[in-house]
Design an enzyme around this catalytic site. Structure first.
Site, PDB file in Angstrom:
ATOM      1  N   CYS A  61       0.882  -1.042  -0.128  1.00 27.10           N
ATOM      2  CA  CYS A  61      -0.057   0.109   0.172  1.00 27.10           C
ATOM      3  C   CYS A  61       1.015   1.175   0.037  1.00 27.10           C
ATOM      4  O   CYS A  61       1.327   1.555   0.986  1.00 27.10           O
ATOM      5  CB  CYS A  61      -0.940   0.172   1.260  1.00 27.10           C
TER       6      CYS A  61
ATOM      7  N   CYS B  24      -0.349   4.084   2.209  1.00 26.60           N
ATOM      8  CA  CYS B  24      -0.158   3.970   3.744  1.00 26.60           C
ATOM      9  C   CYS B  24       1.222   4.290   3.999  1.00 26.60           C
ATOM     10  O   CYS B  24       1.696   4.745   5.007  1.00 26.60           O
ATOM     11  CB  CYS B  24      -0.511   2.753   4.036  1.00 26.60           C
ATOM     12  N   ASP B  25       2.257   3.714   3.106  1.00 23.58           N
ATOM     13  CA  ASP B  25       3.696   3.420   3.462  1.00 23.58           C
ATOM     14  C   ASP B  25       4.587   4.521   2.760  1.00 23.58           C
ATOM     15  O   ASP B  25       5.837   4.615   3.042  1.00 23.58           O
ATOM     16  CB  ASP B  25       4.183   2.145   3.468  1.00 23.58           C
TER      17      ASP B  25
END
Ligand code: NAP
Length: 305
Positions: A131, A134-135
């Site tokens: 992701c 997200c990261d």
């Protein structure tokens, strides 16, 4: 006894909930522990009609939820453990408690596929991710690999260029599957390069506890090479979340729930399926929402009959 229980909280589940609630069927929605489905891990959604300037996935999904709530959908933030057909409908078990319903709408969606390497598991969250949204932030000024050749890979690669100094797309063939516009954008980005005909044979760095590189294998020549990397993002498609109903309904060869064409009916009367769970082909938020609407209408007709 509920009229309709809905399992899942992506575009399909919430749209089913909006339609069922507006038909006064007072649906109970099991949204799971992480609400919102796959759009919660995407960035800009530019192709959902009604948002000419685009909208972030994590902004769009709470709007779906709010709309379902407004019409009276009851929501539980629990995972469904079991669905069992009974004489007068279904028993749905969540957190050990049993809920009864005359109909159930399945909208569990699909989950990102993993590469399946032991190092991927060992280094997950330590440089390996599925992701970018997200990261991505953790890879400022770093070098990352994105694996895959579909729209997700293009999107993740583009997004990662906001942070990373270079993004290398590794694809197992010599052409992308992604839509033309997404390919063009990715290929025009000076921070993105592509390594064709190659797969990630291994992720390096297990012994030091973070990603230090990848071992690539050229699928045509069999040649292997190692390149230094700080992160690996797999964007290689999805698996339908059909395990919960594998014994109940028919699944196709890719484990998608089979529905009667043109409807959301499964082979079990009163049990309907919508969204990515039953759609190996289109897999779009708008088609998921469309089939969510169909499922609510199909369930409403079934109840009326
Ligand atoms: P996808 O279209 O199924 O593409 C998966 C990619 O990963 C393919 O290029 C595939 O290679 C590769 N792949 C699969 N398994 C692999 C493995 N084990 N090792 C290495 N490579 C592997 O999946 P997606 O990109 O997630 O897209 C899914 C759907 O969502 C599509 O319909 C797409 O259009 C849509 N989507 C749309 C947008 C957008 O419009 N903004 C964004 C994201 C996704 P092959 O090509 O060789 O099979």
């Amino acid at each position: 006894m509920h009229d309709i229980i809905i399992v899942g909280s992506g575009p399909a589940g919430w749209t089913a909930a909006i339609y069922a609630a507006r038909a006064d069927r007072k649906p109970l929605v099991f949204e799971g522990i992480e609400t919102g489905g796959q759009l919660m891990t995407t960035t800009e959604v530019e192709n959902y009609p009604g948002f000419p300037k685009g909208i972030l996935g994590p902004e769009l999904m709470p709007l779906f939820r709010e709309q379902a709530k407004r019409f009276g959908a009851e929501i539980r933030s629990e995972l469904v453990e079991r669905i069992h057909p009974t004489e007068d409908g279904f028993e749905v078990t969540a957190k050990g408690e049993i809920y009864k319903a005359k109909t159930v709408i399945l909208a569990m969606g699909a989950t990102a596929r993993r590469l399946g390497l032991p190092a991927e598991k060992a280094l997950y969250g330590h440089g390996v991710s599925a992701c970018a949204t997200c990261d991505g932030f953790f890879f400022k000024g770093k070098n990352v690999v994105v694996v895959g050749g579909g729209d997700s890979a293009m999107e993740e690669a583009q997004f990662l260029t906001r942070f990373a100094s270079q993004v290398t797309i590794v694809h197992r063939r010599n052409e992308f599957r992604a839509s033309k516009i997404m390919q063009e954008r990715a290929l025009a980005n000076p921070k993105i390069r592509v390594i064709w005909d190659s797969e990630v044979a291994d992720i390096l760095g297990v012994e030091v506890g973070h990603v230090t590189g990848v071992r690539l294998r050229n699928v045509k020549t069999g040649e292997t090479s190692e390149i230094s990397m700080d992160g690996v993002f797999a964007a290689i498609g999805h698996e339908p979340n059909s395990l919960l109903v594998a014994d109940l309904v028919d699944l196709d060869e890719k484990k998608y729930v089979k529905t009667i064409p043109g409807t959301t009916k499964t082979k079990v009367p009163g049990l309907f399926a919508c969204g990515d769970l039953q759609d190996p082909w289109y897999r779009q938020a708008v088609t998921a929402a469309g089939t969510g609407c169909m499922a609510a209408i199909d369930a409403d007709h079934y109840l009326a009959e």
